[in-house]
Scaffold this motif. Structure first.
Motif, PDB file in Angstrom:
ATOM      1  N   ASP A   1     -28.391  -4.488 -20.997  1.00 23.56           N
ATOM      2  CA  ASP A   1     -26.972  -4.597 -21.353  1.00 23.56           C
ATOM      3  C   ASP A   1     -26.169  -5.691 -20.970  1.00 23.56           C
ATOM      4  O   ASP A   1     -26.435  -6.527 -20.338  1.00 23.56           O
ATOM      5  CB  ASP A   1     -26.444  -3.482 -20.002  1.00 23.56           C
ATOM      6  N   SER A   2     -25.448  -6.020 -21.761  1.00 30.35           N
ATOM      7  CA  SER A   2     -24.525  -7.065 -21.951  1.00 30.35           C
ATOM      8  C   SER A   2     -23.611  -7.082 -20.671  1.00 30.35           C
ATOM      9  O   SER A   2     -23.276  -6.025 -20.287  1.00 30.35           O
ATOM     10  CB  SER A   2     -24.051  -7.378 -23.359  1.00 30.35           C
TER      11      SER A   2
ATOM     12  N   ARG B   1     -20.442  -7.191 -21.520  1.00 31.14           N
ATOM     13  CA  ARG B   1     -19.342  -6.436 -21.834  1.00 31.14           C
ATOM     14  C   ARG B   1     -19.585  -5.059 -21.691  1.00 31.14           C
ATOM     15  O   ARG B   1     -18.788  -4.255 -21.161  1.00 31.14           O
ATOM     16  CB  ARG B   1     -18.968  -6.681 -23.264  1.00 31.14           C
ATOM     17  N   ASP B   2     -20.737  -4.541 -21.628  1.00 27.56           N
ATOM     18  CA  ASP B   2     -21.122  -3.030 -21.633  1.00 27.56           C
ATOM     19  C   ASP B   2     -21.355  -3.031 -20.322  1.00 27.56           C
ATOM     20  O   ASP B   2     -20.522  -1.789 -19.756  1.00 27.56           O
ATOM     21  CB  ASP B   2     -22.744  -2.825 -22.148  1.00 27.56           C
ATOM     22  N   LEU B   3     -21.581  -3.707 -19.321  1.00 24.22           N
ATOM     23  CA  LEU B   3     -21.475  -3.280 -17.789  1.00 24.22           C
ATOM     24  C   LEU B   3     -20.237  -3.433 -17.417  1.00 24.22           C
ATOM     25  O   LEU B   3     -19.450  -2.580 -16.501  1.00 24.22           O
ATOM     26  CB  LEU B   3     -22.122  -4.640 -17.130  1.00 24.22           C
TER      27      LEU B   3
ATOM     28  N   LEU C   1     -17.414  -2.478 -19.287  1.00 19.55           N
ATOM     29  CA  LEU C   1     -16.782  -1.149 -19.893  1.00 19.55           C
ATOM     30  C   LEU C   1     -17.282   0.048 -19.098  1.00 19.55           C
ATOM     31  O   LEU C   1     -16.723   0.733 -18.592  1.00 19.55           O
ATOM     32  CB  LEU C   1     -17.344  -0.751 -21.280  1.00 19.55           C
ATOM     33  N   LYS C   2     -18.517   0.068 -18.489  1.00 16.76           N
ATOM     34  CA  LYS C   2     -19.240   1.299 -17.874  1.00 16.76           C
ATOM     35  C   LYS C   2     -18.373   1.083 -16.467  1.00 16.76           C
ATOM     36  O   LYS C   2     -18.147   2.146 -16.005  1.00 16.76           O
ATOM     37  CB  LYS C   2     -20.439   0.869 -17.568  1.00 16.76           C
ATOM     38  N   SER C   3     -18.173   0.039 -15.902  1.00 19.76           N
ATOM     39  CA  SER C   3     -17.548  -0.049 -14.576  1.00 19.76           C
ATOM     40  C   SER C   3     -15.908   0.180 -14.782  1.00 19.76           C
ATOM     41  O   SER C   3     -15.086   0.627 -13.600  1.00 19.76           O
ATOM     42  CB  SER C   3     -17.648  -1.432 -13.792  1.00 19.76           C
TER      43      SER C   3
ATOM     44  N   LYS D   1     -11.262  -1.598 -19.650  1.00 17.62           N
ATOM     45  CA  LYS D   1     -10.391  -0.839 -19.957  1.00 17.62           C
ATOM     46  C   LYS D   1      -9.050  -1.255 -19.211  1.00 17.62           C
ATOM     47  O   LYS D   1      -8.002  -1.065 -19.822  1.00 17.62           O
ATOM     48  CB  LYS D   1     -10.775   0.685 -19.415  1.00 17.62           C
TER      49      LYS D   1
END
Length: 199
Positions: free
Chosen positions: A3-4, A6-8, A10-12, A16
């Motif tokens: 996971d990049s 950015r993805d991390l 967004l998940k956290s 947002k």
């Protein structure tokens, strides 16, 4: 680790929150629109509302200053006009009084002047800052220097009159009395020059 970053994020939910960092205005219901007398408006963490930032001590608008300037000019023009009118009225009144005095003196002098057409002796005197002259005979010259006669100026001419008439002219308008020697001065003027000196 695939996971990049950015993805991390967004998940956290951090990403947002970064994108939606602008606070949304609270919805206004009919209850929150009127809060009653003396209630302070709710203040969100953002910039204050335009109505809260009003400065009550700001200078008057351009239109108000133009109106004030126009009023000032109108008041000034009215004051100057009334002052001009007052000065003109005073000048007219002074002119009327001068005419009345001249008319009284003219009526007083009728038939009382002692000028003789064949008088050959000039009697010089100072009047109005200039040397003036009236022609008299020898007896009139002696009487004029003794203070028994006087000289009155009327309409640009100089008239020889008795002392009584000269005193009456002085009472009406002292400026019109051109010459009246004080009796007992011994025929001498204030400067020590004899009154009957021929020059």
């Amino acid at each position: 680790m695939a996971d990049s970053l950015r993805d991390l994020l967004l998940k956290s939910g951090i990403v947002k929150q970064l994108h939606d960092s602008k606070p949304k205005p609270p919805p206004q219901s009919s209850r929150s629109a009127y809060k009653g007398k003396g209630a302070k408006p709710a203040h969100s963490g953002g910039k204050p509302h335009q109505s809260q930032n009003k400065n009550t001590s700001r200078p008057p608008s351009k239109d108000q200053s133009e109106i004030d300037l126009a009023k000032a000019y109108a008041i000034r023009a009215q004051t100057e006009a009334s002052e001009r009118k007052r000065v003109e009225q005073e000048a007219a009144e002074q002119a009327r009084l001068r005419r009345e005095r001249k008319l009284k003196i003219q009526q007083l002098l009728e038939g009382k002047t002692l000028n003789k057409p064949d008088a050959d002796q000039p009697r010089n005197f100072e009047y109005g800052g200039k040397i003036r002259r009236v022609h008299v005979d020898a007896a009139q010259l002696a009487a004029l220097n003794a203070g028994e006669l006087g000289v009155v100026q009327q309409a640009g001419r100089y008239f020889l009159v008795s002392r009584e008439v000269a005193e009456q002219v002085r009472a009406i308008d002292a400026h019109q009395l051109a010459l009246l020697v004080e009796p007992g001065s011994g025929g001498m003027a204030d400067d020590g020059v004899p009154d009957d000196l021929m020059w």
